[in-house]
Structures are given as structure tokens and as C-alpha cells.
Motif scaffolding. Structure first.
Motif, PDB file in Angstrom:
ATOM      1  N   TYR A 168       9.031   4.071  -0.989  1.00 16.89           N
ATOM      2  CA  TYR A 168       8.945   3.096  -2.082  1.00 16.89           C
ATOM      3  C   TYR A 168       7.943   3.683  -3.064  1.00 16.89           C
ATOM      4  O   TYR A 168       6.737   3.601  -2.814  1.00 16.89           O
ATOM      5  CB  TYR A 168       8.489   1.731  -1.580  1.00 16.89           C
ATOM      6  CG  TYR A 168       9.506   1.022  -0.717  1.00 16.89           C
ATOM      7  CD1 TYR A 168      10.656   0.471  -1.273  1.00 16.89           C
ATOM      8  CD2 TYR A 168       9.324   0.900   0.657  1.00 16.89           C
ATOM      9  CE1 TYR A 168      11.600  -0.184  -0.493  1.00 16.89           C
ATOM     10  CE2 TYR A 168      10.259   0.247   1.452  1.00 16.89           C
ATOM     11  CZ  TYR A 168      11.391  -0.297   0.871  1.00 16.89           C
ATOM     12  OH  TYR A 168      12.315  -0.938   1.652  1.00 16.89           O
ATOM     13  N   ALA A 217       7.327   4.611   3.508  1.00 18.54           N
ATOM     14  CA  ALA A 217       7.400   3.516   4.489  1.00 18.54           C
ATOM     15  C   ALA A 217       7.900   4.053   5.821  1.00 18.54           C
ATOM     16  O   ALA A 217       7.420   3.648   6.882  1.00 18.54           O
ATOM     17  CB  ALA A 217       8.308   2.411   3.964  1.00 18.54           C
ATOM     18  N   THR A 259       4.813   5.502  -1.720  1.00 18.17           N
ATOM     19  CA  THR A 259       4.583   5.086  -0.332  1.00 18.17           C
ATOM     20  C   THR A 259       5.713   5.540   0.575  1.00 18.17           C
ATOM     21  O   THR A 259       6.862   5.182   0.346  1.00 18.17           O
ATOM     22  CB  THR A 259       4.488   3.539  -0.239  1.00 18.17           C
ATOM     23  OG1 THR A 259       3.503   3.096  -1.160  1.00 18.17           O
ATOM     24  CG2 THR A 259       4.132   3.085   1.158  1.00 18.17           C
ATOM     25  N   SER A 285      -0.151  -3.506  10.706  1.00 17.89           N
ATOM     26  CA  SER A 285       0.461  -3.994   9.481  1.00 17.89           C
ATOM     27  C   SER A 285       0.618  -2.833   8.491  1.00 17.89           C
ATOM     28  O   SER A 285      -0.287  -2.009   8.354  1.00 17.89           O
ATOM     29  CB  SER A 285      -0.427  -5.092   8.912  1.00 17.89           C
ATOM     30  OG  SER A 285       0.082  -5.513   7.689  1.00 17.89           O
ATOM     31  N   GLY A 286       1.790  -2.742   7.856  1.00 19.26           N
ATOM     32  CA  GLY A 286       2.022  -1.702   6.860  1.00 19.26           C
ATOM     33  C   GLY A 286       2.484  -0.374   7.445  1.00 19.26           C
ATOM     34  O   GLY A 286       2.666   0.597   6.709  1.00 19.26           O
ATOM     35  N   SER A 287       2.717  -0.313   8.766  1.00 18.67           N
ATOM     36  CA  SER A 287       3.082   0.967   9.387  1.00 18.67           C
ATOM     37  C   SER A 287       4.569   1.302   9.234  1.00 18.67           C
ATOM     38  O   SER A 287       4.968   2.437   9.505  1.00 18.67           O
ATOM     39  CB  SER A 287       2.696   0.960  10.866  1.00 18.67           C
ATOM     40  OG  SER A 287       3.304  -0.130  11.533  1.00 18.67           O
ATOM     41  N   GLY A 288       5.384   0.332   8.827  1.00 17.75           N
ATOM     42  CA  GLY A 288       6.805   0.615   8.611  1.00 17.75           C
ATOM     43  C   GLY A 288       7.752  -0.105   9.564  1.00 17.75           C
ATOM     44  O   GLY A 288       8.954   0.167   9.571  1.00 17.75           O
ATOM     45  N   LYS A 289       7.224  -1.064  10.334  1.00 21.33           N
ATOM     46  CA  LYS A 289       8.049  -1.759  11.330  1.00 21.33           C
ATOM     47  C   LYS A 289       9.208  -2.524  10.691  1.00 21.33           C
ATOM     48  O   LYS A 289      10.354  -2.400  11.117  1.00 21.33           O
ATOM     49  CB  LYS A 289       7.192  -2.739  12.151  1.00 21.33           C
ATOM     50  CG  LYS A 289       6.008  -2.121  12.853  1.00 21.33           C
ATOM     51  CD  LYS A 289       5.222  -3.142  13.664  1.00 21.33           C
ATOM     52  CE  LYS A 289       4.614  -4.297  12.878  1.00 21.33           C
ATOM     53  NZ  LYS A 289       3.576  -3.883  11.913  1.00 21.33           N
ATOM     54  N   SER A 290       8.892  -3.325   9.666  1.00 16.53           N
ATOM     55  CA  SER A 290       9.951  -4.130   9.041  1.00 16.53           C
ATOM     56  C   SER A 290      10.967  -3.243   8.339  1.00 16.53           C
ATOM     57  O   SER A 290      12.173  -3.510   8.384  1.00 16.53           O
ATOM     58  CB  SER A 290       9.357  -5.128   8.042  1.00 16.53           C
ATOM     59  OG  SER A 290       8.593  -6.086   8.729  1.00 16.53           O
ATOM     60  N   THR A 291      10.485  -2.171   7.714  1.00 13.78           N
ATOM     61  CA  THR A 291      11.408  -1.243   7.047  1.00 13.78           C
ATOM     62  C   THR A 291      12.360  -0.627   8.074  1.00 13.78           C
ATOM     63  O   THR A 291      13.560  -0.526   7.820  1.00 13.78           O
ATOM     64  CB  THR A 291      10.624  -0.141   6.309  1.00 13.78           C
ATOM     65  OG1 THR A 291       9.670  -0.760   5.448  1.00 13.78           O
ATOM     66  CG2 THR A 291      11.548   0.741   5.487  1.00 13.78           C
TER      67      THR A 291
END
Ligand SMILES: Nc1ncnc2c1ncn2[C@@H]1O[C@H](COP(=O)(O)OP(=O)(O)O)[C@@H](O)[C@H]1O
Ligand SMILES: [Mg+2]
Length: 229
Positions: free
Chosen positions: A18, A23, A21, A43-49
């Protein structure tokens, strides 16, 4: 037909940027039918992506995702959204129930969208609500039930179409620990009885304890837990 090695869903070399970034930066993933895999990481490590890529919601910049022997990249948007409706179920942290509908109408919604008649859809919905111990909430609206009850209704809705993969992104993130544990117990019990694989994104070790296997995502890269410790 499953992919080699009996995996249902396999991803390799996933990259997604992104802007500046990264992701995902070479993430990999695999899951067997009926397996519960926890995706851990800060948080922010790319799990949701990663979850969104695996579910065909986000297209990675590079890398491959094979579901049941099919390459997601070769499918059209329409084919991918059909696949999501027929084979995948989703549970998110919050805000996923339609506030204007009753709980039973919410659970029946995926079946109605697939063309099932109302009575039949609501009968199946109530069966799932019984398994999640929320069948007494059928006529209430989401605004009238507690957070834990709402999440159990959401879990019932995610399983009502008999998905082969359930994607859950921080499903207990908005709940206190007692409610969170009950939701996880019922979610994994229901998924196992339906032989649905579960991709469980969480940053809580307590929640990951309900899985068969854990992978860790850091800076967009994934590792099996056993290789980390
Ligand atoms: N749609 C987006 N637009 C811009 N940046 C994004 C977007 N989605 C995720 N990111 C960024 O990518 C990184 C990974 O995000 P995410 O996958 O949501 O992590 P996690 O779920 O582990 O908290 C973060 O730095 C986040 O800010
Ligand atoms: Mg996330």
C-alpha cells in the motif's frame, strides 16, 4: 480435488504494497480441510491483509493462491465473489450484523441471498442459532443483544451456508475474556462438527490456543510457530 499434500488453501510468496508500506512481503500459508489455523502477530504485521488475500477480497501484487486446486488469480471477479458466497464464511470483530433485521433474519440472510425461500432459510438459521446457544434471541434486533450474543449470532450466520473455510478476523477482539472464550469454544466446536477449516486471525495467545496450529506474521512475512520457537 485438493492441492498436493491434501491442503485446501495454499498461498506462496504473497506480496502486497500500500504505497510505501509492504503489508505482505513474501507470506505463505496453507490449511487442510477441517483444520483450525491461528494467524498470530502484532498489530500492523499484515494479518488482515493475508486473510483478505486468501479469501479473494484483496488481490496480491504477486504470489499465488490455490483454493481446492483452482488458482484465484485466473478467476474473474464474478467467479471469486460466487466462490466467497458458496464456499467461504466470515466473522469480523464487530459491526457485521444488519441492525434493521432481527437476529434470525441476519443468520438467514446468506441463504436468502442464495435464493432460499424465507421459511426454509429461517428454519436452517434457527438450527445454527441453537448450536451457538442464541436461538432464544431470534426475534430481537442486534441492538437489543449483548456483544457476546451478537458475536454468536454472527458465527451462526457465517456457518449457515456450510462453508468449507471460515475466515475469522479478531472474532473476540471486542469481548471480555469470559465471553471471548465462550465464543471461541462454540465457534471451534461448530466449525469442527461441520468440518469447516478455520483461518483464525488473532493477536491473543488465549484465543490461538483453540487452534490446531499457529503461524506468526511479522512485517508481512509468515512463519510456522514451530520454526519460530
Ligand atoms: N487499505 C489499506 N491502505 C493503506 N494501508 C493499508 C491498508 N490495509 C492495510 N494497510 C497497512 O498494511 C499494514 C498491515 O495491515 P494489516 O494487514 O491490517 O495488519 P494487522 O491485521 O496485522 O493489524 C499496516 O501498516 C497497515 O497500515
Ligand atoms: Mg487486522
Amino acid at each position: 480435488m485438493n492441492a498436493p499434500g491434501g491442503s485446501l488453501l495454499v498461498a506462496e510468496g504473497l506480496r502486497k504494497a500500500y504505497g510505501p508500506t509492504m503489508a505482505l512481503d513474501g507470506a505463505e500459508f496453507s490449511i487442510h480441510p477441517g483444520e483450525v489455523v491461528a494467524v498470530m502477530g502484532p498489530s500492523g504485521s499484515g494479518k488482515s491483509t493475508l486473510l483478505h488475500c486468501l479469501a479473494g477480497i484483496v488481490t496480491p501484487d504477486s504470489g499465488s493462491i490455490m483454493y481446492d486446486g483452482q488458482d484465484l488469480a485466473t478467476m474473474s471477479d464474478a467467479q471469486r465473489s460466487r466462490l466467497r458466497r458458496s464456499d467461504f464464511g466470515f466473522v469480523f470483530q464487530f459491526g457485521q450484523l444488519v441492525p434493521e433485521l432481527t437476529c434470525v433474519e441476519n443468520v438467514a440472510l446468506p441463504l436468502r441471498l442464495n435464493g432460499a425461500p424465507r421459511k426454509q432459510a429461517e428454519r436452517t438459521a434457527l438450527e445454527w442459532m441453537q448450536r451457538l446457544e442464541v436461538d432464544d434471541l431470534g426475534r430481537k434486533r442486534p441492538g437489543e443483544v449483548s456483544g457476546g450474543q451478537g458475536q454468536r449470532v454472527a458465527v451462526a450466520r457465517s456457518l449457515v451456508t456450510d462453508p468449507r473455510v471460515l475466515f475469522a478476523d479478531e472474532p473476540t477482539g471486542a469481548l471480555d475474556s469470559l465471553n471471548g472464550e465462550r465464543v471461541m469454544e462454540l465457534l471451534t466446536e461448530a466449525a469442527r462438527s461441520a468440518n469447516a477449516a478455520v483461518v483464525l486471525v488473532t493477536h491473543e495467545a488465549r484465543v490461538a490456543a483453540y487452534s490446531d496450529r499457529e503461524i506468526v506474521v511479522r512485517d508481512g512475512k509468515s512463519r510456522d510457530m514451530e520454526r519460530v520457537i
